[in-house]
Design a protein around this motif. Structure first.
Motif, PDB file in Angstrom:
ATOM      1  N   ALA A   1     -11.714  -4.265  25.566  1.00 30.50           N
ATOM      2  CA  ALA A   1     -10.788  -4.265  26.697  1.00 30.50           C
ATOM      3  C   ALA A   1      -9.335  -4.219  26.246  1.00 30.50           C
ATOM      4  CB  ALA A   1     -11.029  -5.498  27.569  1.00 30.50           C
ATOM      5  N   SER A   2      -8.999  -4.916  25.178  1.00 25.81           N
ATOM      6  CA  SER A   2      -7.605  -4.920  24.717  1.00 25.81           C
ATOM      7  C   SER A   2      -7.182  -3.528  24.266  1.00 25.81           C
ATOM      8  CB  SER A   2      -7.419  -5.932  23.584  1.00 25.81           C
ATOM      9  OG  SER A   2      -8.258  -5.627  22.486  1.00 25.81           O
ATOM     10  N   ASP A   3      -8.077  -2.810  23.600  1.00 22.30           N
ATOM     11  CA  ASP A   3      -7.768  -1.447  23.168  1.00 22.30           C
ATOM     12  C   ASP A   3      -7.618  -0.521  24.373  1.00 22.30           C
ATOM     13  OD1 ASP A   3      -7.925  -2.266  20.553  1.00 22.30           O
ATOM     14  OD2 ASP A   3      -9.979  -1.582  20.254  1.00 22.30           O
ATOM     15  N   ARG A   4      -8.496  -0.687  25.356  1.00 20.34           N
ATOM     16  CA  ARG A   4      -8.415   0.161  26.545  1.00 20.34           C
ATOM     17  C   ARG A   4      -7.112  -0.092  27.306  1.00 20.34           C
ATOM     18  NH1 ARG A   4     -13.369   2.021  28.407  1.00 20.34           N
ATOM     19  NH2 ARG A   4     -12.090   3.309  29.821  1.00 20.34           N
ATOM     20  N   LEU A   5      -6.723  -1.355  27.365  1.00 17.24           N
ATOM     21  CA  LEU A   5      -5.488  -1.710  28.050  1.00 17.24           C
ATOM     22  C   LEU A   5      -4.281  -1.122  27.322  1.00 17.24           C
ATOM     23  CD1 LEU A   5      -4.200  -3.339  30.361  1.00 17.24           C
ATOM     24  CD2 LEU A   5      -4.143  -5.314  28.827  1.00 17.24           C
ATOM     25  N   ALA A   6      -4.287  -1.243  26.002  1.00 16.61           N
ATOM     26  CA  ALA A   6      -3.191  -0.686  25.208  1.00 16.61           C
ATOM     27  C   ALA A   6      -3.127   0.829  25.367  1.00 16.61           C
ATOM     28  CB  ALA A   6      -3.377  -1.053  23.738  1.00 16.61           C
ATOM     29  N   GLU A   7      -4.278   1.465  25.415  1.00 21.33           N
ATOM     30  CA  GLU A   7      -4.331   2.916  25.592  1.00 21.33           C
ATOM     31  C   GLU A   7      -3.714   3.316  26.930  1.00 21.33           C
ATOM     32  OE1 GLU A   7      -7.750   6.421  26.005  1.00 21.33           O
ATOM     33  OE2 GLU A   7      -8.261   4.462  25.156  1.00 21.33           O
ATOM     34  N   MET A   8      -4.016   2.544  27.977  1.00 17.24           N
ATOM     35  CA  MET A   8      -3.448   2.845  29.289  1.00 17.24           C
ATOM     36  C   MET A   8      -1.933   2.654  29.302  1.00 17.24           C
ATOM     37  SD  MET A   8      -6.189   1.428  32.086  1.00 17.24           S
ATOM     38  CE  MET A   8      -5.391   2.408  33.387  1.00 17.24           C
ATOM     39  N   ASP A   9      -1.457   1.719  28.480  1.00 20.91           N
ATOM     40  CA  ASP A   9      -0.019   1.434  28.415  1.00 20.91           C
ATOM     41  C   ASP A   9       0.700   2.347  27.429  1.00 20.91           C
ATOM     42  OD1 ASP A   9      -0.301  -0.514  30.313  1.00 20.91           O
ATOM     43  OD2 ASP A   9      -0.363  -2.178  28.893  1.00 20.91           O
ATOM     44  N   GLY A  10      -0.047   3.240  26.785  1.00 20.69           N
ATOM     45  CA  GLY A  10       0.566   4.188  25.857  1.00 20.69           C
ATOM     46  C   GLY A  10       0.921   3.603  24.520  1.00 20.69           C
ATOM     47  N   VAL A  11       0.273   2.499  24.154  1.00 16.90           N
ATOM     48  CA  VAL A  11       0.543   1.863  22.862  1.00 16.90           C
ATOM     49  C   VAL A  11      -0.339   2.498  21.805  1.00 16.90           C
ATOM     50  CG1 VAL A  11       0.484  -0.288  21.546  1.00 16.90           C
ATOM     51  CG2 VAL A  11       1.164  -0.307  23.959  1.00 16.90           C
ATOM     52  N   GLU A  12       0.256   2.889  20.672  1.00 18.22           N
ATOM     53  CA  GLU A  12      -0.488   3.467  19.570  1.00 18.22           C
ATOM     54  C   GLU A  12      -0.450   2.511  18.386  1.00 18.22           C
ATOM     55  OE1 GLU A  12       0.754   7.344  18.516  1.00 18.22           O
ATOM     56  OE2 GLU A  12       0.482   8.194  20.528  1.00 18.22           O
ATOM     57  N   PHE A  13      -1.609   2.324  17.756  1.00 20.30           N
ATOM     58  CA  PHE A  13      -1.697   1.444  16.599  1.00 20.30           C
ATOM     59  C   PHE A  13      -1.726   2.282  15.324  1.00 20.30           C
ATOM     60  CE2 PHE A  13      -3.656  -0.919  20.098  1.00 20.30           C
ATOM     61  CZ  PHE A  13      -2.961  -2.111  20.014  1.00 20.30           C
ATOM     62  N   VAL A  14      -0.946   1.866  14.345  1.00 18.25           N
ATOM     63  CA  VAL A  14      -0.896   2.573  13.070  1.00 18.25           C
ATOM     64  C   VAL A  14      -1.580   1.722  12.015  1.00 18.25           C
ATOM     65  CG1 VAL A  14       0.597   3.527  11.282  1.00 18.25           C
ATOM     66  CG2 VAL A  14       1.260   3.703  13.695  1.00 18.25           C
ATOM     67  N   ASP A  15      -2.505   2.334  11.292  1.00 20.46           N
ATOM     68  CA  ASP A  15      -3.216   1.638  10.224  1.00 20.46           C
ATOM     69  C   ASP A  15      -2.236   1.359   9.089  1.00 20.46           C
ATOM     70  OD1 ASP A  15      -4.783   0.943   7.992  1.00 20.46           O
ATOM     71  OD2 ASP A  15      -6.520   1.972   8.854  1.00 20.46           O
ATOM     72  N   ALA A  16      -2.042   0.063   8.779  1.00 19.51           N
ATOM     73  CA  ALA A  16      -1.073  -0.313   7.746  1.00 19.51           C
ATOM     74  C   ALA A  16      -1.445   0.281   6.392  1.00 19.51           C
ATOM     75  CB  ALA A  16      -0.973  -1.831   7.642  1.00 19.51           C
ATOM     76  N   PHE A  17      -2.752   0.314   6.083  1.00 16.25           N
ATOM     77  CA  PHE A  17      -3.178   0.854   4.793  1.00 16.25           C
ATOM     78  C   PHE A  17      -2.943   2.353   4.734  1.00 16.25           C
ATOM     79  CE2 PHE A  17      -5.759  -3.008   5.261  1.00 16.25           C
ATOM     80  CZ  PHE A  17      -5.418  -3.642   4.065  1.00 16.25           C
ATOM     81  N   GLU A  18      -3.174   3.015   5.889  1.00 16.98           N
ATOM     82  CA  GLU A  18      -2.937   4.454   5.936  1.00 16.98           C
ATOM     83  C   GLU A  18      -1.459   4.753   5.716  1.00 16.98           C
ATOM     84  OE1 GLU A  18      -3.280   8.103   9.174  1.00 16.98           O
ATOM     85  OE2 GLU A  18      -4.619   6.361   9.334  1.00 16.98           O
ATOM     86  N   GLY A  19      -0.611   3.886   6.302  1.00 16.59           N
ATOM     87  CA  GLY A  19       0.824   4.060   6.112  1.00 16.59           C
ATOM     88  C   GLY A  19       1.218   3.898   4.659  1.00 16.59           C
ATOM     89  N   ASP A  20       0.617   2.906   3.982  1.00 16.51           N
ATOM     90  CA  ASP A  20       0.906   2.683   2.567  1.00 16.51           C
ATOM     91  C   ASP A  20       0.493   3.896   1.742  1.00 16.51           C
ATOM     92  OD1 ASP A  20       1.902   0.246   3.179  1.00 16.51           O
ATOM     93  OD2 ASP A  20       0.092  -0.877   2.626  1.00 16.51           O
ATOM     94  N   GLU A  21      -0.677   4.488   2.086  1.00 12.39           N
ATOM     95  CA  GLU A  21      -1.148   5.651   1.344  1.00 12.39           C
ATOM     96  C   GLU A  21      -0.199   6.826   1.529  1.00 12.39           C
ATOM     97  OE1 GLU A  21      -5.059   6.438   2.682  1.00 12.39           O
ATOM     98  OE2 GLU A  21      -5.940   4.647   1.774  1.00 12.39           O
ATOM     99  N   ASP A  22       0.284   7.009   2.768  1.00 11.99           N
ATOM    100  CA  ASP A  22       1.214   8.103   3.038  1.00 11.99           C
ATOM    101  C   ASP A  22       2.494   7.948   2.239  1.00 11.99           C
ATOM    102  OD1 ASP A  22      -0.600   9.188   4.753  1.00 11.99           O
ATOM    103  OD2 ASP A  22       0.344   8.382   6.582  1.00 11.99           O
ATOM    104  N   GLU A  23       3.009   6.684   2.188  1.00 12.27           N
ATOM    105  CA  GLU A  23       4.228   6.439   1.438  1.00 12.27           C
ATOM    106  C   GLU A  23       4.008   6.705  -0.051  1.00 12.27           C
ATOM    107  OE1 GLU A  23       5.567   2.537   2.259  1.00 12.27           O
ATOM    108  OE2 GLU A  23       5.925   2.907   4.395  1.00 12.27           O
ATOM    109  N   GLY A  24       2.818   6.327  -0.527  1.00  9.80           N
ATOM    110  CA  GLY A  24       2.501   6.564  -1.930  1.00  9.80           C
ATOM    111  C   GLY A  24       2.464   8.049  -2.250  1.00  9.80           C
ATOM    112  N   ASP A  25       1.860   8.816  -1.335  1.00  6.97           N
ATOM    113  CA  ASP A  25       1.801  10.265  -1.537  1.00  6.97           C
ATOM    114  C   ASP A  25       3.204  10.866  -1.571  1.00  6.97           C
ATOM    115  OD1 ASP A  25      -0.913  10.124  -1.572  1.00  6.97           O
ATOM    116  OD2 ASP A  25      -1.190  10.688   0.535  1.00  6.97           O
ATOM    117  N   GLU A  26       4.080  10.367  -0.668  1.00  8.81           N
ATOM    118  CA  GLU A  26       5.444  10.879  -0.633  1.00  8.81           C
ATOM    119  C   GLU A  26       6.192  10.564  -1.928  1.00  8.81           C
ATOM    120  OE1 GLU A  26       7.345   9.366   2.800  1.00  8.81           O
ATOM    121  OE2 GLU A  26       6.018  10.378   4.226  1.00  8.81           O
ATOM    122  N   ARG A  27       6.018   9.325  -2.437  1.00  8.09           N
ATOM    123  CA  ARG A  27       6.682   8.945  -3.687  1.00  8.09           C
ATOM    124  C   ARG A  27       6.191   9.809  -4.843  1.00  8.09           C
ATOM    125  NH1 ARG A  27       6.043   3.643  -1.580  1.00  8.09           N
ATOM    126  NH2 ARG A  27       4.134   3.359  -2.805  1.00  8.09           N
TER     127      ARG A  27
END
Length: 247
Positions: free
Chosen positions: A209-235
């Motif tokens: 329910a919390s995910d469905r509610l966030a989806e209705m409110d337009g909230v997007e969640f970013v995976d912290a580990f995925e973000g770290d990997e992206d930063e590593g690739d950029e470096r």
């Protein structure tokens, strides 16, 4: 199938243990251990639970608790015809009605929502406890949705249990089903309200329910580990570019 050393069989419910007393002691212990494994794995590893349930059924198919466990394991693996057969067998042995909602949901799984609705109106429903009656209401609403009857599904879920402010074990799922039906009917504002109410009642995370509610409110969640990997690739890319310039 292997049984972990920490499983003794004593973990089973006392009522089940009493049922197993009709078996020879060693056999009862083996069956109990397999039933413990079914209960331990059914949420995280349904296929594994199903395997242990088949062992228990091979050892003691005349024990109602074993047939019931076999039904739950088959149900968890969406083997609805098999689950229905096991639930029916368990019901014949005990004469109880507790499995009636699950049997009706198996009919839904088999593509027979009309049969599920027939069961929702059967006398057995009146013999269910409050939790069982709520479960039957959820199944009936699902059957209505299967048949494309969204408005009827919404009306089916409207009940004293839904309107109650007290939180019971079934409250989150009931509110969630109602919110989901409203959303399917295009009633977004009401759906958001009921997803929020479902979140309030869902203390153990039994719904998303919390995910469905966030989806209705337009909230997007970013995976912290995925973000770290992206930063590593950029470096790494910047480092390679620097090396190219040095050359």
């Amino acid at each position: 199938m292997p049984i972990p050393e920490d499983v003794t069989g004593d973990e089973i419910d006392k009522d089940v243990r009493q049922e197993l007393q009709s078996l020879p002691k060693t056999l009862a212990e083996d069956v109990a251990k397999n039933l413990v494994m079914v209960a331990r794995l059914i949420d995280e590893d349904p296929e594994g639970a199903y395997g242990y349930s088949k062992v228990a059924l091979r050892l003691a198919s005349r024990v109602a608790a074993v047939r019931e466990a076999g039904g739950f394991a088959a149900y968890a693996n969406q083997k609805y015809a098999e689950a229905l057969a096991e639930f029916r067998a368990a019901r014949r042995m005990t004469g109880g009605v507790e499995l009636w909602p699950l049997m009706a949901d198996c009919e839904r799984g088999l593509g027979r929502p009309e049969k599920a609705l027939d069961m929702a109106g059967a006398p057995e429903v009146q013999k269910l406890d409050k939790a069982g009656q709520v479960e039957m209401r959820l199944v009936a609403a699902g059957a209505r949705r299967d048949m494309g009857q969204l408005d009827a599904a919404i009306v089916t879920l409207q009940s004293p249990e839904l309107a109650s402010s007290s939180v019971q074990p079934w409250t989150a799922r009931l509110r969630y089903a109602y919110a989901d039906a409203l959303l399917a009917a295009g009633r977004q504002g009401e759906a958001r309200e009921w997803f929020a109410k479902a979140v309030e009642a869902d203390k153990d995370g039994s719904t998303d329910a919390s995910d469905r509610l966030a989806e209705m409110d337009g909230v997007e969640f970013v995976d912290a580990f995925e973000g770290d990997e992206d930063e590593g690739d950029e470096r790494e890319a910047r480092g390679e570019a620097d090396e190219d310039r040095d050359v």
